[in-house]
Design an enzyme around this catalytic site. Structure first.
Site, PDB file in Angstrom:
ATOM      1  N   ARG A 152      -6.358  -8.710  -4.556  1.00 48.68           N
ATOM      2  CA  ARG A 152      -6.019  -9.926  -3.804  1.00 48.68           C
ATOM      3  C   ARG A 152      -7.313 -10.510  -3.257  1.00 48.68           C
ATOM      4  NH1 ARG A 152      -2.667 -10.481   1.896  1.00 48.68           N
ATOM      5  NH2 ARG A 152      -4.744 -10.498   2.802  1.00 48.68           N
ATOM      6  N   TYR A 205      -6.730 -16.750   7.277  1.00 49.60           N
ATOM      7  CA  TYR A 205      -5.873 -15.582   7.097  1.00 49.60           C
ATOM      8  C   TYR A 205      -6.493 -14.632   6.050  1.00 49.60           C
ATOM      9  CZ  TYR A 205      -2.695 -12.347   5.243  1.00 49.60           C
ATOM     10  OH  TYR A 205      -2.201 -11.160   4.807  1.00 49.60           O
ATOM     11  N   ASP A 244      -2.746 -14.830  -1.175  1.00 54.67           N
ATOM     12  CA  ASP A 244      -1.680 -14.954  -0.169  1.00 54.67           C
ATOM     13  C   ASP A 244      -1.906 -16.231   0.647  1.00 54.67           C
ATOM     14  OD1 ASP A 244       0.255 -14.604   1.759  1.00 54.67           O
ATOM     15  OD2 ASP A 244      -0.350 -12.556   2.309  1.00 54.67           O
ATOM     16  N   HIS A 268       0.217 -17.142   2.940  1.00 53.14           N
ATOM     17  CA  HIS A 268       0.722 -16.722   4.252  1.00 53.14           C
ATOM     18  C   HIS A 268       1.533 -17.816   4.943  1.00 53.14           C
ATOM     19  CE1 HIS A 268       0.628 -13.954   7.786  1.00 53.14           C
ATOM     20  NE2 HIS A 268       0.554 -13.086   6.807  1.00 53.14           N
ATOM     21  N   GLU A 292       1.271 -15.829  -3.263  1.00 52.92           N
ATOM     22  CA  GLU A 292       2.221 -15.203  -2.325  1.00 52.92           C
ATOM     23  C   GLU A 292       2.561 -16.119  -1.148  1.00 52.92           C
ATOM     24  OE1 GLU A 292       0.884 -11.330  -1.187  1.00 52.92           O
ATOM     25  OE2 GLU A 292       1.812 -11.468   0.781  1.00 52.92           O
ATOM     26  N   GLU A 321       7.874 -10.518   2.271  1.00 56.20           N
ATOM     27  CA  GLU A 321       7.456  -9.441   3.173  1.00 56.20           C
ATOM     28  C   GLU A 321       8.170  -9.513   4.517  1.00 56.20           C
ATOM     29  OE1 GLU A 321       3.222 -10.249   3.143  1.00 56.20           O
ATOM     30  OE2 GLU A 321       3.331 -10.946   5.214  1.00 56.20           O
ATOM     31  N   ARG A 351       8.973  -9.253  -2.502  1.00 59.21           N
ATOM     32  CA  ARG A 351       8.028  -8.402  -1.779  1.00 59.21           C
ATOM     33  C   ARG A 351       8.643  -7.658  -0.586  1.00 59.21           C
ATOM     34  NH1 ARG A 351       3.826  -9.581   0.603  1.00 59.21           N
ATOM     35  NH2 ARG A 351       2.799  -7.750  -0.204  1.00 59.21           N
ATOM     36  N   GLU A 400       1.335  -3.323  -3.015  1.00 63.12           N
ATOM     37  CA  GLU A 400       0.162  -3.626  -2.191  1.00 63.12           C
ATOM     38  C   GLU A 400      -0.352  -2.337  -1.554  1.00 63.12           C
ATOM     39  OE1 GLU A 400       1.055  -6.072   1.214  1.00 63.12           O
ATOM     40  OE2 GLU A 400      -1.027  -6.730   1.416  1.00 63.12           O
ATOM     41  N   TRP A 419       1.844 -18.855  11.302  1.00 63.28           N
ATOM     42  CA  TRP A 419       0.626 -18.039  11.108  1.00 63.28           C
ATOM     43  C   TRP A 419       0.619 -17.426   9.730  1.00 63.28           C
ATOM     44  CZ3 TRP A 419       0.103 -12.570  10.556  1.00 63.28           C
ATOM     45  CH2 TRP A 419      -1.245 -12.179  10.385  1.00 63.28           C
TER      46      TRP A 419
HETATM   47  O1  KDG Z   1       2.151  -7.866  10.209  1.00 63.45           O
HETATM   48  C1  KDG Z   1       1.758  -8.910   9.376  1.00 63.45           C
HETATM   49  C2  KDG Z   1       1.050  -8.377   8.150  1.00 63.45           C
HETATM   50  O2  KDG Z   1       1.755  -7.330   7.591  1.00 63.45           O
HETATM   51  C3  KDG Z   1       0.866  -9.467   7.135  1.00 63.45           C
HETATM   52  O3  KDG Z   1       0.108 -10.506   7.694  1.00 63.45           O
HETATM   53  C4  KDG Z   1       0.139  -8.913   5.905  1.00 63.45           C
HETATM   54  O4  KDG Z   1       0.680 -10.877   4.649  1.00 63.45           O
HETATM   55  C5  KDG Z   1       0.363  -9.715   4.673  1.00 63.45           C
HETATM   56  C6  KDG Z   1       0.176  -9.020   3.397  1.00 63.45           C
HETATM   57  O5  KDG Z   1       0.473  -9.622   2.384  1.00 63.45           O
HETATM   58  O6  KDG Z   1      -0.267  -7.881   3.418  1.00 63.45           O
HETATM   59 MG    MG Z   2       1.446 -11.415   2.713  1.00 62.34          MG
END
Ligand code: KDG
Ligand code: MG
Length: 402
Positions: free
Chosen positions: A147, A159, A210, A212, A236, A262, A283, A339, A402
């Protein structure tokens, strides 16, 4: 095989973890991860105050019945706190079952569907050159999937980018830090990163990225299209996924594979994404999606629709979750990738485990149960420390995801 003891262990060996330990009348114990990053004590209380009293005296072999009892019997269903608590109980019961039958959990889940589990590591840097160097380090370690995240010119924080050489760990003690965000600056920059990475590493290495949860569907469509020449393994969390049908728009415009889930807690968060084939990878993971039992149901639905798994595996998921995820990954047919972010040495000492990494793949090991333990005396030396994930605002001050 009655459960005679159930306790919640909160510790912070480098970061906070919530662990449930169940013990049966025969002295067999099982572990489950119940960590929800930044809201740890809420799950600890949910377990201690509301779930533990229901577990004492129950038959540890009734894994599905216990899951349904805690889910349907609570009336208030779903949500990250409830599902992490149920997930911890479920995971601990699978661990107990494996230990009492003297077999690793994956053998109870249908056995191995592959030799080992493909994992991806996290490369990041403040600049493109730093990210290139970080990817090279992962390649040297044998990773075939990486990643890549990078600082964005004109934004102080991005991020996925750690401070200095430290691995990425977003939760911080004290009040939540506020980061500034600009979708325009981000969208203008990311294709440059992948142009450089493909030029440097050629076509074979799998790259993941990612977003995010930061874009709108049409912005995500633009990014997916711009990244097509670099054929990512996945893009992602391109948008926040509360609106599952929002993915239709992204899908109409790009062939870049999409990965989401996630923060999902149940199959109800993703059934439309799966059934309409709006994503390529789901995920969801053991701790946040109701344990091994419920995650298997999500995977079974996904299998029908050509969607593969890609369990979340950040450092806020404890080694107990990592072990459980690896048993799941090894066994389900439609596994995609896992991951893998390494934990700190303190965390690894508190949670000794039999899973191992070698040349880009992992294996859960063949110890009975999950193959992970907790050193409770050592854990007690790392008390809980309040920490929050960052929050984000746009350049004009508006709160953003975030
Ligand atoms: O607690 C938040 C994290 O687990 C997250 O920000 C991590 O996005 C993430 C990832 O893909 O590992
Ligand atoms: Mg993530």
């Amino acid at each position: 095989m009655k459960i005679t003891d159930a306790r919640v262990i909160v510790c912070s060996p480098g970061r906070n973890f919530v662990t449930l330990k169940l013990v049966t009348e025969d002295g067999v114990s099982g572990l489950g991860d119940a960590t929800v990053n930044g809201r740890e004590l809420a799950v600890a209380s949910y377990l201690t105050d509301h779930v533990v009293p229901l577990l004492i005296g129950r038959d540890a072999r009734r894994i599905e019945d216990t899951w349904q009892y805690l889910y349907k019997g609570a009336y208030w269903r779903r949500g990250p706190i409830t599902m992490a608590a149920i997930g911890a109980v479920d995971t601990a019961l699978w661990d107990i079952r494996g230990k009492s039958l003297d077999t690793p959990v994956y053998q109870l889940l249908g056995g191995a569907s592959r030799d080992a589990v493909l994992v991806y590591g996290h490369a990041n840097g403040a600049t493109i050159e730093e990210t290139v160097a970080a990817v090279a380090r992962y390649v040297k370690l044998g990773y075939t999937a990486v990643r890549a995240q990078c600082g964005i010119p004109g934004l102080a924080q991005a991020y996925g980018v750690g401070r200095g050489d430290r691995y990425y760990e977003p939760a911080e003690q004290g009040m939540p830090p506020e980061h500034l965000w600009s979708s325009e600056r981000y969208l203008g920059f990311v294709p440059t990163l992948f142009t450089r990475l493909r030029a440097e590493f050629g076509d074979e290495l799998h790259f993941l990225h990612d977003v995010h949860h930061r874009l709108t569907p049409i912005e995500a469509a633009r990014l997916g299209k711009a990244l097509e020449p670099y054929h990512l393994f996945w893009l992602e969390d391109p948008v926040p996924a509360e609106l599952q049908e929002g993915f239709r728009l992204i899908r109409q415009h790009t062939t870049t594979p999409l990965a989401v889930g996630e923060v999902f807690n149940t199959v109800y968060d993703c059934h439309r994404l799966i059934e309409e084939q709006l994503i390529d990878y789901i995920r969801a993971t053991v701790v946040h999606a109701g344990g091994i039992s419920h995650l298997r149901k999500i995977a079974a639905l996904a299998e029908l629709y050509h969607v593969r798994t890609g369990c979340h595996g950040a450092t806020d998921l404890s080694p107990v979750c990592m072990a459980a995820a690896l048993h799941f990954d090894l066994s389900v047919h439609n596994f995609g990738i896992q991951e893998y972010m390494t934990h700190t040495a303190e965390t690894d000492r508190v949670f000794p485990h039999s899973y191992r990494f070698e040349a880009g793949v992992m294996h859960p090991g063949d110890a009975p149960g999950l193959g992970v333990d907790i050193d409770e005396a050592l854990a007690a030396r790392y008390p809980y420390e309040r920490a929050y994930l960052p929050t984000t605002r746009k350049l004009d001050g508006t709160v953003h995801s975030w």
